[in-house]
Write a protein that holds these residues in place. Structure first.
Motif, PDB file in Angstrom:
ATOM      1  N   LEU A 273      -3.449 -10.838   4.288  1.00 36.13           N
ATOM      2  CA  LEU A 273      -4.287  -9.665   4.557  1.00 36.13           C
ATOM      3  C   LEU A 273      -4.013  -9.095   5.939  1.00 36.13           C
ATOM      4  O   LEU A 273      -4.303  -9.710   6.947  1.00 36.13           O
ATOM      5  CB  LEU A 273      -5.756 -10.101   4.453  1.00 36.13           C
ATOM      6  N   SER A 274      -3.357  -7.970   5.968  1.00 36.20           N
ATOM      7  CA  SER A 274      -3.001  -7.369   7.247  1.00 36.20           C
ATOM      8  C   SER A 274      -2.898  -5.867   7.036  1.00 36.20           C
ATOM      9  O   SER A 274      -3.052  -5.364   5.926  1.00 36.20           O
ATOM     10  CB  SER A 274      -1.664  -7.906   7.737  1.00 36.20           C
ATOM     11  N   GLU A 275      -2.641  -5.152   8.080  1.00 38.49           N
ATOM     12  CA  GLU A 275      -2.618  -3.702   7.949  1.00 38.49           C
ATOM     13  C   GLU A 275      -1.303  -3.217   7.336  1.00 38.49           C
ATOM     14  O   GLU A 275      -1.227  -2.118   6.824  1.00 38.49           O
ATOM     15  CB  GLU A 275      -2.848  -3.053   9.308  1.00 38.49           C
ATOM     16  N   GLU A 276      -0.274  -4.032   7.424  1.00 40.81           N
ATOM     17  CA  GLU A 276       1.034  -3.624   6.917  1.00 40.81           C
ATOM     18  C   GLU A 276       1.236  -4.265   5.548  1.00 40.81           C
ATOM     19  O   GLU A 276       1.431  -5.465   5.460  1.00 40.81           O
ATOM     20  CB  GLU A 276       2.118  -4.091   7.895  1.00 40.81           C
ATOM     21  N   LEU A 277       1.141  -3.488   4.489  1.00 46.04           N
ATOM     22  CA  LEU A 277       1.263  -4.070   3.163  1.00 46.04           C
ATOM     23  C   LEU A 277       2.458  -3.471   2.431  1.00 46.04           C
ATOM     24  O   LEU A 277       2.318  -2.533   1.655  1.00 46.04           O
ATOM     25  CB  LEU A 277      -0.022  -3.843   2.363  1.00 46.04           C
ATOM     26  N   ALA A 278       3.628  -4.002   2.726  1.00 44.59           N
ATOM     27  CA  ALA A 278       4.816  -3.603   1.990  1.00 44.59           C
ATOM     28  C   ALA A 278       5.075  -4.688   0.956  1.00 44.59           C
ATOM     29  O   ALA A 278       5.089  -5.872   1.265  1.00 44.59           O
ATOM     30  CB  ALA A 278       6.001  -3.469   2.930  1.00 44.59           C
ATOM     31  N   CYS A 279       5.288  -4.292  -0.282  1.00 46.24           N
ATOM     32  CA  CYS A 279       5.457  -5.281  -1.347  1.00 46.24           C
ATOM     33  C   CYS A 279       6.844  -5.906  -1.287  1.00 46.24           C
ATOM     34  O   CYS A 279       7.848  -5.185  -1.347  1.00 46.24           O
ATOM     35  CB  CYS A 279       5.240  -4.631  -2.702  1.00 46.24           C
ATOM     36  N   PRO A 280       6.928  -7.250  -1.191  1.00 44.56           N
ATOM     37  CA  PRO A 280       8.239  -7.899  -1.189  1.00 44.56           C
ATOM     38  C   PRO A 280       8.919  -7.839  -2.556  1.00 44.56           C
ATOM     39  O   PRO A 280      10.131  -8.018  -2.662  1.00 44.56           O
ATOM     40  CB  PRO A 280       7.928  -9.344  -0.792  1.00 44.56           C
ATOM     41  N   GLY A 281       8.164  -7.563  -3.603  1.00 45.22           N
ATOM     42  CA  GLY A 281       8.726  -7.522  -4.954  1.00 45.22           C
ATOM     43  C   GLY A 281       9.365  -6.183  -5.280  1.00 45.22           C
ATOM     44  O   GLY A 281      10.527  -6.118  -5.702  1.00 45.22           O
ATOM     45  N   CYS A 282       8.631  -5.107  -5.094  1.00 44.83           N
ATOM     46  CA  CYS A 282       9.129  -3.797  -5.528  1.00 44.83           C
ATOM     47  C   CYS A 282       9.342  -2.826  -4.370  1.00 44.83           C
ATOM     48  O   CYS A 282       9.805  -1.708  -4.576  1.00 44.83           O
ATOM     49  CB  CYS A 282       8.182  -3.187  -6.553  1.00 44.83           C
ATOM     50  N   GLY A 283       8.971  -3.236  -3.144  1.00 48.38           N
ATOM     51  CA  GLY A 283       9.220  -2.390  -1.981  1.00 48.38           C
ATOM     52  C   GLY A 283       8.179  -1.296  -1.779  1.00 48.38           C
ATOM     53  O   GLY A 283       8.225  -0.568  -0.785  1.00 48.38           O
ATOM     54  N   LYS A 284       7.228  -1.197  -2.696  1.00 46.12           N
ATOM     55  CA  LYS A 284       6.198  -0.154  -2.530  1.00 46.12           C
ATOM     56  C   LYS A 284       5.365  -0.426  -1.279  1.00 46.12           C
ATOM     57  O   LYS A 284       5.062  -1.564  -0.957  1.00 46.12           O
ATOM     58  CB  LYS A 284       5.272  -0.139  -3.758  1.00 46.12           C
ATOM     59  N   HIS A 285       5.000   0.639  -0.621  1.00 43.52           N
ATOM     60  CA  HIS A 285       4.172   0.507   0.571  1.00 43.52           C
ATOM     61  C   HIS A 285       2.762   0.981   0.244  1.00 43.52           C
ATOM     62  O   HIS A 285       2.566   2.087  -0.233  1.00 43.52           O
ATOM     63  CB  HIS A 285       4.771   1.342   1.713  1.00 43.52           C
ATOM     64  N   TRP A 286       1.808   0.111   0.494  1.00 44.68           N
ATOM     65  CA  TRP A 286       0.415   0.472   0.207  1.00 44.68           C
ATOM     66  C   TRP A 286      -0.274   0.785   1.521  1.00 44.68           C
ATOM     67  O   TRP A 286      -0.409  -0.066   2.374  1.00 44.68           O
ATOM     68  CB  TRP A 286      -0.280  -0.667  -0.537  1.00 44.68           C
ATOM     69  N   PRO A 287      -0.751   2.021   1.674  1.00 45.77           N
ATOM     70  CA  PRO A 287      -1.289   2.424   2.976  1.00 45.77           C
ATOM     71  C   PRO A 287      -2.658   1.815   3.308  1.00 45.77           C
ATOM     72  O   PRO A 287      -3.423   1.455   2.408  1.00 45.77           O
ATOM     73  CB  PRO A 287      -1.401   3.951   2.859  1.00 45.77           C
ATOM     74  N   PHE A 288      -2.908   1.698   4.588  1.00 40.78           N
ATOM     75  CA  PHE A 288      -4.219   1.308   5.106  1.00 40.78           C
ATOM     76  C   PHE A 288      -4.590   2.353   6.142  1.00 40.78           C
ATOM     77  O   PHE A 288      -4.015   2.384   7.220  1.00 40.78           O
ATOM     78  CB  PHE A 288      -4.136  -0.098   5.730  1.00 40.78           C
ATOM     79  N   GLU A 289      -5.470   3.230   5.774  1.00 39.80           N
ATOM     80  CA  GLU A 289      -5.818   4.339   6.674  1.00 39.80           C
ATOM     81  C   GLU A 289      -7.320   4.488   6.764  1.00 39.80           C
ATOM     82  O   GLU A 289      -8.017   4.429   5.742  1.00 39.80           O
ATOM     83  CB  GLU A 289      -5.207   5.651   6.154  1.00 39.80           C
ATOM     84  N   GLY A 290      -7.798   4.690   7.986  1.00 42.10           N
ATOM     85  CA  GLY A 290      -9.235   4.894   8.191  1.00 42.10           C
ATOM     86  C   GLY A 290     -10.052   3.725   7.681  1.00 42.10           C
ATOM     87  O   GLY A 290     -11.174   3.909   7.209  1.00 42.10           O
ATOM     88  N   GLY A 291      -9.466   2.511   7.743  1.00 39.83           N
ATOM     89  CA  GLY A 291     -10.213   1.325   7.317  1.00 39.83           C
ATOM     90  C   GLY A 291     -10.264   1.116   5.810  1.00 39.83           C
ATOM     91  O   GLY A 291     -11.032   0.296   5.322  1.00 39.83           O
ATOM     92  N   ILE A 292      -9.421   1.852   5.060  1.00 38.15           N
ATOM     93  CA  ILE A 292      -9.436   1.722   3.595  1.00 38.15           C
ATOM     94  C   ILE A 292      -8.032   1.389   3.077  1.00 38.15           C
ATOM     95  O   ILE A 292      -7.073   2.101   3.380  1.00 38.15           O
ATOM     96  CB  ILE A 292      -9.929   3.028   2.925  1.00 38.15           C
ATOM     97  N   TYR A 293      -7.927   0.305   2.332  1.00 36.12           N
ATOM     98  CA  TYR A 293      -6.670  -0.001   1.645  1.00 36.12           C
ATOM     99  C   TYR A 293      -6.557   0.896   0.425  1.00 36.12           C
ATOM    100  O   TYR A 293      -7.499   0.986  -0.362  1.00 36.12           O
ATOM    101  CB  TYR A 293      -6.643  -1.467   1.191  1.00 36.12           C
ATOM    102  N   ASP A 294      -5.403   1.513   0.274  1.00 37.42           N
ATOM    103  CA  ASP A 294      -5.241   2.445  -0.843  1.00 37.42           C
ATOM    104  C   ASP A 294      -4.174   1.923  -1.809  1.00 37.42           C
ATOM    105  O   ASP A 294      -2.986   1.985  -1.534  1.00 37.42           O
ATOM    106  CB  ASP A 294      -4.861   3.826  -0.308  1.00 37.42           C
ATOM    107  N   PHE A 295      -4.631   1.400  -2.949  1.00 38.33           N
ATOM    108  CA  PHE A 295      -3.718   0.841  -3.957  1.00 38.33           C
ATOM    109  C   PHE A 295      -3.600   1.745  -5.180  1.00 38.33           C
ATOM    110  O   PHE A 295      -3.229   1.290  -6.251  1.00 38.33           O
ATOM    111  CB  PHE A 295      -4.217  -0.540  -4.400  1.00 38.33           C
ATOM    112  N   ARG A 296      -3.934   3.008  -5.026  1.00 38.64           N
ATOM    113  CA  ARG A 296      -3.821   3.911  -6.171  1.00 38.64           C
ATOM    114  C   ARG A 296      -2.380   4.392  -6.277  1.00 38.64           C
ATOM    115  O   ARG A 296      -1.784   4.792  -5.284  1.00 38.64           O
ATOM    116  CB  ARG A 296      -4.762   5.099  -6.009  1.00 38.64           C
ATOM    117  N   GLU A 297      -1.849   4.315  -7.485  1.00 36.67           N
ATOM    118  CA  GLU A 297      -0.483   4.804  -7.674  1.00 36.67           C
ATOM    119  C   GLU A 297      -0.521   6.303  -7.793  1.00 36.67           C
ATOM    120  O   GLU A 297      -1.286   6.852  -8.583  1.00 36.67           O
ATOM    121  CB  GLU A 297       0.120   4.177  -8.922  1.00 36.67           C
TER     122      GLU A 297
END
Ligand SMILES: [Zn+2]
Length: 300
Positions: A273-297
């Motif tokens: 759990l950290s602010e930098e969430l780059a997927c080691p599997g598919c390379g997708k980057h999931w943003p963390f902005e304004g205190g919200i993790y955004d996992f919507r495709e």
């Protein structure tokens, strides 16, 4: 099926909605809010480590989860979560996640408890949603589910008076407006059991959701009457809203202590759990902005 790599069913999105203000604060819903609070208090475990609030919206119920060390507020709408942040203030107890319930971005066995209130009634595929909830819950974890029941007294009377086509007693789901579904209580129980949940208690809620009663009977009295009537929920369910207390039954592994997020696109575990969430599997980057993790495709 744990992860559906095809596109997910349509999602009811409250993005940009003033639902919290228009429905709850100015909409005369003090009674519904008060009786929900009573049902939650009766059904929730007294304490726990990590709770998942599915369909948290603007965080109306979140302060009711005080017994938990940390709460993950999950909603599809960023603006709802921003309203929750404003309501709850900055507090490390809360983790904000924008995600699709059909592809929950958490590792298996992570949570001690989950709640889903006024959310399942937006699900085109409720079984897929319940499957995802089961997946992220740990061994013996509690699940408090609220759903809209089609077999309510008002629907029954309307049906008998021929003012409503659909049959409130039959098991199939009814979509009364777009992406708003009412379910049969027996069907909900079947779905929960088939996913591996054991059902402990049912409370019927909002017995007196009638305009004239809410206008003429004092709120405190109406709330007390509902609190008493809720206890009949194990025998019959004839209210528009039903709460179920269930738990994970059977063998289940608890998540590793460091594991938390999981990539909703490919299913790989994500780094701690950290602010930098780059997927080691598919390379997708999931943003963390304004205190919200955004996992919507993003749809192209
Ligand atoms: Zn991935």
């Amino acid at each position: 099926m744990l992860f559906n790599f095809m596109s997910t069913p349509p999602v009811c999105n409250y993005e940009g909605s003033d639902y919290q203000a228009s429905f709850w604060e100015k909409g005369g819903r003090s009674y519904e809010d008060a009786v929900e609070a009573i049902a939650l208090k009766r059904l929730l475990p007294q304490q726990g480590r990590l709770l998942l609030e599915l369909g948290a919206g603007a965080g109306r119920n979140t302060p009711r989860y005080q017994g938990f060390e940390r709460v993950v507020l999950l909603d599809y709408s960023l603006t709802q979560l921003e309203q929750a942040q404003q309501r709850l203030g900055s507090d490390n107890r809360y983790i904000y996640v924008a995600a699709n319930i059909y592809r929950l971005p958490f590792v298996a066995g992570l949570f001690d408890a989950a709640t889903m209130v006024r959310t399942l009634h937006h699900m085109v595929e409720p079984e897929l949603a319940l499957n995802q909830v089961y997946y992220v819950l740990g061994p013996g974890a509690a699940f408090i589910l609220e759903y809209a029941s089609k077999q309510n007294l008002k629907a029954i009377i309307r049906y008998w008076l021929h003012r409503q086509q659909w049959n409130p007693f039959s098991p199939e789901t009814v979509e009364f407006t777009q992406l708003n579904f009412d379910f049969h209580p027996a069907q909900i129980r079947r779905w929960l059991k088939s996913q591996g949940f054991e059902i402990h208690r049912q409370l019927t809620v909002s017995h007196f959701r009638l305009g004239f009663l809410k206008r003429w009977v004092p709120l405190s009295l109406l709330t007390r009457m509902d609190a008493a009537a809720q206890l009949t929920g194990g025998w019959w369910q004839l209210t528009p809203s039903v709460f179920v207390q269930a738990s994970v039954s059977g063998p289940k592994l608890r998540a590793e202590p460091e594991a938390f997020f999981r990539c909703p696109a490919c299913g790989s575990n994500l780094p701690e759990l950290s602010e930098e969430l780059a997927c080691p599997g598919c390379g997708k980057h999931w943003p963390f902005e304004g205190g919200i993790y955004d996992f919507r495709e993003k749809t192209p």
